[in-house]
Design an enzyme around this catalytic site. Structure first.
Site, short mmCIF file in Angstrom:
data_model
loop_
_atom_site.label_atom_id
_atom_site.label_comp_id
_atom_site.label_asym_id
_atom_site.label_seq_id
_atom_site.Cartn_x
_atom_site.Cartn_y
_atom_site.Cartn_z
N GLU A 198 -1.82 -9.28 3.40
CA GLU A 198 -1.71 -10.01 4.47
C GLU A 198 -3.06 -10.31 4.91
O GLU A 198 -3.17 -11.38 5.77
CB GLU A 198 -1.16 -8.99 5.50
CG GLU A 198 -1.95 -7.47 6.01
CD GLU A 198 -1.78 -6.56 4.81
OE1 GLU A 198 -1.92 -5.37 5.38
OE2 GLU A 198 -1.15 -6.60 3.66
N HIS A 220 -3.55 -5.13 -0.05
CA HIS A 220 -3.03 -5.62 1.54
C HIS A 220 -3.12 -7.18 1.27
O HIS A 220 -4.19 -7.68 1.77
CB HIS A 220 -3.87 -5.12 2.43
CG HIS A 220 -4.02 -3.70 2.91
ND1 HIS A 220 -2.91 -3.37 3.73
CD2 HIS A 220 -4.34 -2.61 2.27
CE1 HIS A 220 -2.99 -2.07 3.74
NE2 HIS A 220 -3.71 -1.51 2.87
N CYS A 225 0.75 -1.25 0.03
CA CYS A 225 0.02 -0.03 -0.21
C CYS A 225 0.91 1.25 -0.14
O CYS A 225 1.45 1.49 -1.15
CB CYS A 225 -0.98 -0.01 1.31
SG CYS A 225 -2.40 1.36 0.97
#
Length: 545
Positions: A509, A507, A381
């Site tokens: 994750e 993102h 990001c």
């Protein structure tokens, strides 16, 4: 009928209700049951999207674009049930819904009150989770018993069992059994008081999960059972885990919590098989490599601010059977002390997302250090945006290149506001949020890691790569490895002649799991392991010579 488990907490906050709830969800899934997870938060904010990471930790984003509590990250990492905006409600959302109904005249002129109108709204969002396609709904109540703001939620779940039948509800209370060093004993009184408060409200817990630093004795559990009016087998020890949070489900199995839940709710469950989980812990306990990764961020000292980042790194470590030491580096410290001093020796450098100008130049310096030294780098990001700024300044030779977020007058706004964000004035739920498709270059590092032509990843941002500079960056060696399907938005950048220099606007994750590491995190950690092995081989040869 769908069964409901309500998880409350007492004595102190941060006991781990979310982790315990997620672990229970995982165990019930492993018994063949269909599970859904929900978090009800007592704070008045409409959602955590505008809250400070220092106070609240990370904002976890779902596929549908909901900005939610970080506990939903635990739910997704441990279970397979799909989460949506119905899985996280706050006091702010509940009251806002009731007020909107009142403004529309739906209460027919009645006085609107906490009971029954607010509690009915809370019960309605709980009931929404049930259905023919789910066996068990686990609802975690945020906060601590005794908090004023928690009372409407506790009253609602008390009433809920009257609506659906007590046999269809199980109340689980997570509490603290502290150890006093001076007395050399565990103290059960805090648990007694906490359960006493619940019982005054009208909720009798069915199960007590006791967090403790030292093991509880049979005598301790019998005392808690007697004073809290529960069977002794329903007093479950949850001792602190020094090694890994992924030991929690195994600990609960050892204390037969899953058996107890199945029995109390009369669930048609199959036998438990947690072999994949025990295999995971085996790999975690028996690493083949030891590496170090620096996470350079604005909120680095606050672990929960990058909770999913750290978990995704661990998942990739387990995938490659590598023990990973994470260095939490404040980007502002790099501005003062320099990248050389703070980042030398690390096998990989990751720059995560964030907002605000503080520490931006430190991130840029960290990225330049990684690019020039051939250290595996992963940007996420804002980390991607900083990589673009660094490359624009140093390689493309765009003097003072910057993001218009931080320098509105920059001559080279290589990062600019998305077109769709130009007229947005309100904060909270207004960014580019949730699942978006990305078309991949199959010959890129990212394309090879994913092994496919297109992926869906979750976004949370207002700014993007400025396409006016795209040809200049490509001419100077940058690869645009992923774009939106129409090619209009840059989603992944890479530097091809580098061991691993990958940065993404989304993102990743949020989609990593313990048993299924995210491909990009796995690729990043693999590159870090290779760097470690090469350095070790070089050092060995030098020592021999």
């Amino acid at each position: 009928m769908t069964k409901h488990i309500f998880v409350t907490g007492g004595v102190v906050s941060s006991l781990g209700k979310g982790l315990t709830s997620a672990s229970i969800g995982m165990l019930l899934e492993q018994r063949g049951l269909r599970v859904r997870m929900q978090k009800l938060d007592p704070y008045i904010n409409v959602d955590p999207g505008t809250m400070s990471p220092y106070q609240h930790g990370e904002v976890y984003v779902l596929d549908d674009g909901s900005e939610t509590d970080l506990d939903l990250g635990h739910y997704e990492r441990f279970t397979s049930g799909e989460l949506s905006r119905d899985c996280n409600y706050t006091t702010g959302q509940i009251y806002l819904s009731v007020i909107e109904k009142e403004r529309k005249g739906l209460f027919l002129g009645k006085t609107v009150q906490v009971i029954p109108h607010i509690t009915n709204e809370i019960k309605s969002v709980i009931k929404r989770m049930g259905g023919d396609d789910v066996d068990v709904v686990i609802t975690e109540i945020g906060g601590t018993v005794g908090d004023i703001e928690s009372l409407p939620f506790l009253e609602a779940i008390r009433q809920f069992s009257l609506d659906v039948g007590r046999e269809n509800c199980l109340y689980m209370h997570l509490t603290l059994v502290p150890y006093l060093k001076a007395a050399d004993e565990l103290k059960t009184k805090p648990t007694q008081h906490s359960v006493g408060q619940l019982r005054e409200i009208g909720i009798q817990p069915d199960v007590l999960v006791c967090r403790c630093e030292h093991s509880t004795s049979r005598e301790d559990r019998e005392k808690i059972a007697l004073f809290c009016n529960v069977p002794v087998e329903a007093v479950i020890e949850e001792k602190d885990k020094d090694f890994s949070i992924y030991e929690v489900p195994i600990s609960l199995v050892d204390n037969k919590l899953d058996e107890l839940i199945v029995k109390k709710l009369n669930l048609p469950a199959s036998s438990l098989d947690i072999t994949p989980w025990t295999d995971l812990l085996h790999r975690l306990r028996n690493p083949r490599h030891e590496i170090s990764i620096a996470v350079v961020g604005k909120y680095a000292e606050h672990k929960d601010a990058y909770k999913s980042i750290y978990e995704a790194i661990d998942h990739a470590g387990m995938h490659h059977q590598a023990q990973i030491r994470i260095g939490r580096i404040q980007s502002a410290d790099i501005e003062r002390e320099g990248a050389e001093r703070l980042l030398s020796g690390y096998h990989g450098i990751l720059v995560p997302g964030g907002f605000g100008e503080r520490g931006i130049e430190g991130k840029v310096q960290a990225i330049r250090f990684a690019r020039e030294r051939g250290i595996p780098f992963f940007g996420i990001c804002l980390g991607m945006q900083c990589a673009v700024i660094e490359y624009g300044r140093d390689v493309v030779k765009l003097e003072n290149a910057h993001s218009s977020e931080f320098d509105k007058d920059t001559a080279h706004p290589v990062i600019c506001l998305l077109d769709e964000q130009q007229n947005v004035t309100q904060m909270g739920g207004t960014m580019r949020l949730g699942k978006q498709p990305t078309k991949l270059d199959r010959h890129s590092l990212s394309g090879k890691a994913y092994g496919t032509d297109e992926v869906d990843e979750r976004h949370r941002h207002r700014y993007e790569f400025n396409n006016k500079y795209r040809q200049q960056f490509e001419a100077n060696g940058m690869r645009f490895a992923g774009t939106s399907p129409d090619g209009g938005l840059v989603e992944i950048i890479e530097v091809p002649d580098h061991p691993w220099f990958v940065a993404v606007q989304f993102h990743p994750e949020f989609k990593s799991k313990p048993l299924k590491a995210h491909p990009l995190f796995a690729g990043f950690v693999e590159a870090a392991v290779e760097r470690h092995l090469k350095r070790a081989d070089t050092e060995e040869k030098q020592s021999i010579s």
